[in-house]
Design an enzyme around this catalytic site. Structure first.
Site, PDB file in Angstrom:
ATOM      1  N   ASP A  30     -25.400  29.663 -33.239  1.00 35.77           N
ATOM      2  CA  ASP A  30     -25.893  30.750 -33.239  1.00 35.77           C
ATOM      3  C   ASP A  30     -25.930  31.300 -34.472  1.00 35.77           C
ATOM      4  O   ASP A  30     -27.111  32.058 -34.970  1.00 35.77           O
ATOM      5  CB  ASP A  30     -25.142  31.857 -32.345  1.00 35.77           C
ATOM      6  CG  ASP A  30     -25.066  31.297 -31.067  1.00 35.77           C
ATOM      7  OD1 ASP A  30     -25.840  30.735 -30.315  1.00 35.77           O
ATOM      8  OD2 ASP A  30     -23.868  31.682 -30.429  1.00 35.77           O
ATOM      9  N   HIS A  67     -21.779  32.874 -26.329  1.00 38.91           N
ATOM     10  CA  HIS A  67     -22.408  31.862 -26.900  1.00 38.91           C
ATOM     11  C   HIS A  67     -23.469  31.399 -25.549  1.00 38.91           C
ATOM     12  O   HIS A  67     -23.413  30.194 -25.457  1.00 38.91           O
ATOM     13  CB  HIS A  67     -21.417  30.614 -27.188  1.00 38.91           C
ATOM     14  CG  HIS A  67     -22.208  29.336 -27.611  1.00 38.91           C
ATOM     15  ND1 HIS A  67     -23.042  29.627 -28.692  1.00 38.91           N
ATOM     16  CD2 HIS A  67     -22.256  28.257 -27.407  1.00 38.91           C
ATOM     17  CE1 HIS A  67     -23.582  28.309 -29.027  1.00 38.91           C
ATOM     18  NE2 HIS A  67     -23.138  27.385 -27.941  1.00 38.91           N
TER      19      HIS A  67
END
Length: 332
Positions: free
Chosen positions: A151, A179
């Site tokens: 990310d 996530h």
């Protein structure tokens, strides 16, 4: 001497991750474990002229025990990949069982190792790992990490594209929350160097960071997911851990951790509503997580809105992971 283990070494993430780890100057021994093909992957990598000795293990003949014994770092990319239309949460039932069994092995054979979980859904698999380690009396929150580095990598890359910077690595952008999808909250207001992105451009950038994995699934026409970029992200986190173990100071990575077990974690926990796990910037040291860096008090009003959405999804994901272990039969 540093021994690293990749559990799930024959898969789409495991193979390129193992290659990158073979190139690391910090690793002396690299053990590869999977249910198929790991001896072949190990043989292939063993021809590379770097110092790490590579061995491959299968489940037969106590292969998991042999792979894990003496491990300093265990990275777990094992599990099935996403398919078109599949969210990370859809992977839960299969990958949860895989992670449970691997963590049971770590609890038995490598209880002091750093554990880095890539297997999705990370929002649930990390709580699963924590509960298994608790059951065996070896849970150290400072050594259990959910790898959310992809990310961050996407934030750097996509932001650079929006503002026209040729080198994404110049950016440092905290990404907090979880996530998966809208549990991922990039804190663009805290970007270093500063960026000025607003309105529809900011909305589009945030959405792309949150759902960037879908781009890869679609581009691969349903025949794969983000494996190479994830391998890079996983290696980046392992490399940071090993640098910190080697004595480098000021090493910080964003990671999904059990907040109350790490100094500074309770300050973050006091801001978020009842969540035990959260992805935050964490300073790393020889013993693992040294300190949680609280960035939540600095976020913009726009990001506070994103966080409110993230909290709801995270709470459900974490509970699902905990419930999978609490009251469940032990892995065989």
């Amino acid at each position: 001497m540093v021994k690293a283990v990749v559990a799930g070494a024959s898969g789409g993430i495991g193979q390129p991750l193992s290659l990158l780890l073979k190139l690391s100057p910090y690793i002396d021994e690299l053990a590869l474990y999977d249910v198929v093909n790991s001896p072949g992957v190990a043989a292939d990598l063993s021809h590379i002229s770097t110092k790490a000795k590579v061995t491959g293990y299968l489940p037969a003949d106590d292969g998991l025990k042999a792979a894990l014994t003496g491990a300093d770092v265990v990275v777990i990319p094992a599990g099935i990949p996403r398919k078109p239309g599949m969210t990370r949460d859809d992977l839960f039932n299969i990958n949860a069982g895989i992670v449970r069994d691997l963590i049971t092995g770590i609890a038995l054979y490598a209880p002091s190792a750093f554990i880095l979980i890539i297997s999705n859904p990370v929002n649930s698999t990390v709580p699963i790992a924590a509960e298994v380690l608790k059951k065996h009396g070896v849970f150290d929150p400072k050594k259990l990490f959910g790898v959310t580095t992809l990310d961050v990598v996407r934030s750097e890359t996509f932001t650079a594209a929006v503002v026209g910077k040729p080198d994404p690595s110049v950016f440092k952008i905290p990404v907090v929350g979880g996530h998966s999808g809208d549990t991922i909250v990039p804190l663009l207001s805290l970007s270093e160097p500063k960026v000025e992105i607003s309105g529809s451009d900011r909305d589009a950038l945030v959405h792309r960071i949150q759902f960037g994995g879908d781009e890869v699934v679609q581009a691969k026409e349903g025949k794969g997911s983000a494996t190479l970029s994830m391998a890079h992200a996983g290696f980046r986190f392992v490399d940071s851990i090993l640098k910190a173990v080697a004595g480098e100071t000021g090493v910080v990575e964003n990671t999904f951790v059990y907040l109350s077990g790490i100094p500074g974690g309770d300050a973050v926990k006091s801001i978020i509503p009842g969540l035990d796990f959260f992805s935050v910037p964490v300073e790393l040291g020889p013993s693992g997580a040294v300190k949680v860096i609280n960035v939540l008090s600095q976020v913009s009003e726009y990001e506070k809105g994103l966080l409110e959405v993230a909290y709801t999804g995270l709470a459900a994901n974490i509970k699902k992971g905990v419930d999978f272990i609490v009251g469940a039969p032990e892995a065989k």
